[in-house]
Design an enzyme around this catalytic site. Structure first.
Site, PDB file in Angstrom:
ATOM      1  N   GLY A 260     -24.189  32.858  40.091  1.00 35.31           N
ATOM      2  CA  GLY A 260     -25.277  31.938  40.600  1.00 35.31           C
ATOM      3  C   GLY A 260     -25.064  30.558  40.594  1.00 35.31           C
ATOM      4  N   ASP A 261     -23.747  29.824  40.370  1.00 34.59           N
ATOM      5  CA  ASP A 261     -23.552  28.478  40.197  1.00 34.59           C
ATOM      6  C   ASP A 261     -22.015  28.483  40.804  1.00 34.59           C
ATOM      7  OD1 ASP A 261     -23.622  25.794  39.855  1.00 34.59           O
ATOM      8  OD2 ASP A 261     -25.336  26.115  38.267  1.00 34.59           O
ATOM      9  N   ASP A 262     -21.410  27.024  40.657  1.00 30.80           N
ATOM     10  CA  ASP A 262     -20.112  26.822  40.975  1.00 30.80           C
ATOM     11  C   ASP A 262     -19.343  27.733  40.469  1.00 30.80           C
ATOM     12  OD1 ASP A 262     -21.249  24.559  42.240  1.00 30.80           O
ATOM     13  OD2 ASP A 262     -21.139  23.430  40.150  1.00 30.80           O
TER      14      ASP A 262
END
Length: 480
Positions: A260-262
């Protein structure tokens, strides 16, 4: 005649008993061989150990219900006695092992069987609260302290966290709900965090549903992260994959990340705290990475980069359904630098942006940052890339009065989606060159002949972390 029948019955009974004994002996032999096989196996690691133990020897119960926090602590405390006697390894056998945070020791291997699952406890009492990182000045989620990571270590030497693709399940849904609702007292825990350490290997594991970041080496050197699978819902908040932070000589390779992120976020401290701490991330290798992150970057540099980032080499990267391929995030007040970044042989499929550099990523730890602390972004090199189904080729936005310089893009072909942005290259406050790029870049990246584009060359010297070798090690029960 009767005596003959009796003799035959006796003979039959003896044969049955003999067959039973043979079967029993064979079965016991098979079970013994199975037991021996399950208690002995090989794996690759930077160091092998002279002493071994299983978590079950310290009261561990793999039923998914019983807390094993005390068992992990007791096992590691006992095994720490062998640091100077060839080191030790702790075997986590098949089962579901519920546990809170526990600390590692030096000259130590934690090995998870392929059918072992570490389940992160959802009882906050099982998570000690520790001080914020000095280069951040506060927690990332809240002011003040932070929960210790599930697997934690500080001031260590020679640590291996590995397995036969065993699983670490952060059970993050509870933490995600609290974060979204603003109910957190402290910053969420990570799955693995190693601080102030050297000679670290994290490999051959599956990490799922982390409360926040998955793997966070910080203030450390000579780190290998290899063969890791990271999975989290793409809408989960801040479930970054691997975040090398103020580290020197790190190698990230052969990993698969859905988050859900980098997928990989390179960091080195936040505003005035990172500037004061002054510990850059440098000599970083990222290779053979596959990433899916629809709302974030495959590789991000920043936004917390105030201690500096230098000499990053990424190659053979596959990006699928992600927001951006390579993103540099910084802002006024960050200070620090991002320079000497080299990326080649990247394949991107279904992207919002192929390249994104922004100087306006303006989150700050507090209001005490220096508005005159401007970041230096220079010598950023991208070459030999292909992309398809892309909405916009690039957003390259420097800072007024602080242009980002030395951007070089060569041999890049970007195929656009059916409904692309009208403006494909949005460039402000940057300088650089391009060569063989489709669609044609902005005027701030004028086209040069390939023979003249030497700035995009990928370094051919080896970094020290590439010389870290692994050897075949084995686990055998009852060494102690």
């Amino acid at each position: 005649m009767e005596s003959l029948k009796t003799a035959k019955r006796t003979q039959v009974i003896c044969i049955i008993l003999l067959v039973g004994i043979i079967i029993s002996l064979n079965t016991n032999g098979v079970e013994s061989r199975k037991a021996r096989n399950s208690d002995w196996f090989e794996y690759s690691a930077i160091s092998c150990r002279a002493h071994s133990a299983s978590l079950e020897e310290f009261g561990g119960v793999g039923d998914g219900i019983t807390s094993n926090t005390k068992a992990f602590k007791a096992a590691i405390d006992h095994l720490s006695r062998f640091q100077s006697e060839g080191g030790s390894q702790l075997f986590v056998p098949p089962g579901k092992w519920l546990t809170g945070s526990f600390n590692l020791t030096s000259h130590f291997t934690l090995f998870l069987h392929k059918d072992a699952v570490l389940l992160a406890s959802q009882d906050e009492k099982e998570w000690p609260v520790i001080e914020p990182l000095p280069s951040y000045g506060r927690g990332r989620d809240t002011e003040g302290g932070r929960y210790s990571s599930l697997i934690f270590g500080t001031n260590l030497t020679d640590v291996v966290i590995t397995g036969d693709n065993g699983t670490i399940d952060g059970q993050g849904e509870l933490w995600w709900r609290k974060f979204r609702a603003g109910e957190l007292k402290y910053t969420r825990p990570y799955l693995i965090e190693i601080m102030y350490s050297q000679n670290i290997q994290i490999s051959n594991l599956t990490l799922i549903n982390s409360p926040s970041w998955n793997v966070h080496p910080v203030y450390s050197s000579s780190v290998i992260v290899q063969g890791i699978t990271i999975l989290a819902p793409v809408t989960s908040p801040n479930t970054d994959g691997i975040n090398p932070d103020s580290c020197t000589n790190t190698r990230i390779e052969d990993c698969y990340i859905v988050s859900g992120d980098d997928c990989v976020a390179v960091k080195s401290g936040w505003d005035q705290y990172g500037i004061a701490y002054g510990m850059p991330t440098k000599q970083l290798i990222i290779r053979r990475l596959t990433c899916i992150s629809p709302f974030s970057a495959v590789i991000a540099l920043g936004s917390e980069m105030s201690g500096g980032i230098q000499d990053v080499r990424a190659e053979d990267i596959t990006a699928i359904d992600s927001e951006s391929g390579v993103r540099i995030k910084t802002a006024v007040g960050r200070g620090g630098f991002v320079k000497d970044v080299y990326v080649r042989r990247m394949t991107m499929k279904t992207m919002k942006w192929a390249f994104w550099i922004t100087g306006s990523y303006g989150s700050h730890p507090d209001n005490n940052y220096d508005p005159h602390a401007l970041p230096v972004i220079q010598n950023i090199n991208y070459r030999d890339m292909v992309a398809e189904n892309v909405t916009m080729a690039a957003r390259l936005e420097g800072i007024a009065g602080d242009p980002f310089t030395g951007i070089c893009i060569s041999n890049v072909t970007i195929e656009l989606t059916n409904k692309p942005k009208k403006l494909q290259w949005n460039c402000t406050d940057i300088t650089g060159i391009s060569s063989g790029v489709t669609p044609k870049p902005c005027e701030l990246l004028p086209d040069h002949e390939p023979a003249k584009t030497t700035e995009c060359n990928f370094p051919d010297n080896r970094l020290p972390v590439e010389n870290m070798e692994v050897q075949m090690c084995s686990y055998k029960a009852n060494y102690l």
